[in-house]
Design an enzyme around this catalytic site. Structure first.
Site, PDB file in Angstrom:
ATOM      1  N   PHE A  15       0.808  -1.220   0.000  1.00 34.64           N
ATOM      2  CA  PHE A  15       0.000   0.000   0.000  1.00 34.64           C
ATOM      3  C   PHE A  15       0.837   1.265   0.000  1.00 34.64           C
ATOM      4  O   PHE A  15       0.393   2.283  -0.538  1.00 34.64           O
ATOM      5  CB  PHE A  15      -1.009  -0.013   1.149  1.00 34.64           C
ATOM      6  CG  PHE A  15      -2.174  -0.894   0.841  1.00 34.64           C
ATOM      7  CD1 PHE A  15      -3.162  -0.487  -0.039  1.00 34.64           C
ATOM      8  CD2 PHE A  15      -2.255  -2.155   1.387  1.00 34.64           C
ATOM      9  CE1 PHE A  15      -4.222  -1.304  -0.354  1.00 34.64           C
ATOM     10  CE2 PHE A  15      -3.315  -2.995   1.069  1.00 34.64           C
ATOM     11  CZ  PHE A  15      -4.299  -2.576   0.202  1.00 34.64           C
ATOM     12  N   GLU A  16       2.014   1.234   0.558  1.00 34.74           N
ATOM     13  CA  GLU A  16       2.871   2.419   0.517  1.00 34.74           C
ATOM     14  C   GLU A  16       3.524   2.577  -0.849  1.00 34.74           C
ATOM     15  O   GLU A  16       3.710   3.682  -1.328  1.00 34.74           O
ATOM     16  CB  GLU A  16       3.954   2.348   1.605  1.00 34.74           C
ATOM     17  CG  GLU A  16       3.422   2.400   3.020  1.00 34.74           C
ATOM     18  CD  GLU A  16       2.764   3.729   3.370  1.00 34.74           C
ATOM     19  OE1 GLU A  16       3.053   4.760   2.723  1.00 34.74           O
ATOM     20  OE2 GLU A  16       1.955   3.737   4.315  1.00 34.74           O
TER      21      GLU A  16
END
Length: 145
Positions: A15-16
């Site tokens: 997700f980052e």
């Protein structure tokens, strides 16, 4: 001290995303690597992926300490991973003041999972990426083993 699993780290990394250069995150902070918030004492122009992974581990340790400090009930690996990801993304203050924390510490597990979906805002906007992340964290939280 308890640590996030590799699956939990992979969740954060997914997700980052990885950025070798400095960018401004949706909340308005200078960021690099895998979601590392650049402090006023740091200076980055670029970062290698190996160095970014080391920063991720350091940042994840801070999130782990917060989860251990604020959560008083036993957790499965999935629950711990989900909470570390949540805290990594939102900060320890968000975990500390959250209804999610209060419900979890009262062992209201059934209603805790629904709390993830409330944390999808950054910079005053509901972000699709945060909606997806919270859904993924919720799913990991609900894994029983």
């Amino acid at each position: 001290m308890r640590h996030i699993t590799q699956e939990g780290l992979d969740l954060i990394k997914h997700f980052e995303g990885f950025s070798p250069t400095v960018y401004t995150c949706p909340a308005g902070y200078a960021t690099i690597g895998y979601g590392h918030l650049i402090t006023k004492h740091e200076s980055f122009k670029t970062i290698k992926e190996d160095d970014a992974q080391e920063l991720l581990r350091i940042d994840a340790e801070a999130a782990e300490r917060a989860v251990l400090r604020y959560i008083d009930v036993p957790l499965t690996d999935g629950q711990f991973d989900a909470l570390v990801s949540f805290t990594f993304n939102l900060g320890s203050g968000a975990l500390q003041r959250s209804t999610l924390r209060r419900k979890l510490n009262r062992q209201e597990y059934a209603s805790v999972a629904g709390e993830f979906g409330r944390w999808v805002w950054a910079g005053g906007h509901r972000l699709k990426g945060l909606v997806r992340r919270r859904r993924a964290e919720r799913a990991v939280f609900l894994i029983l083993t």
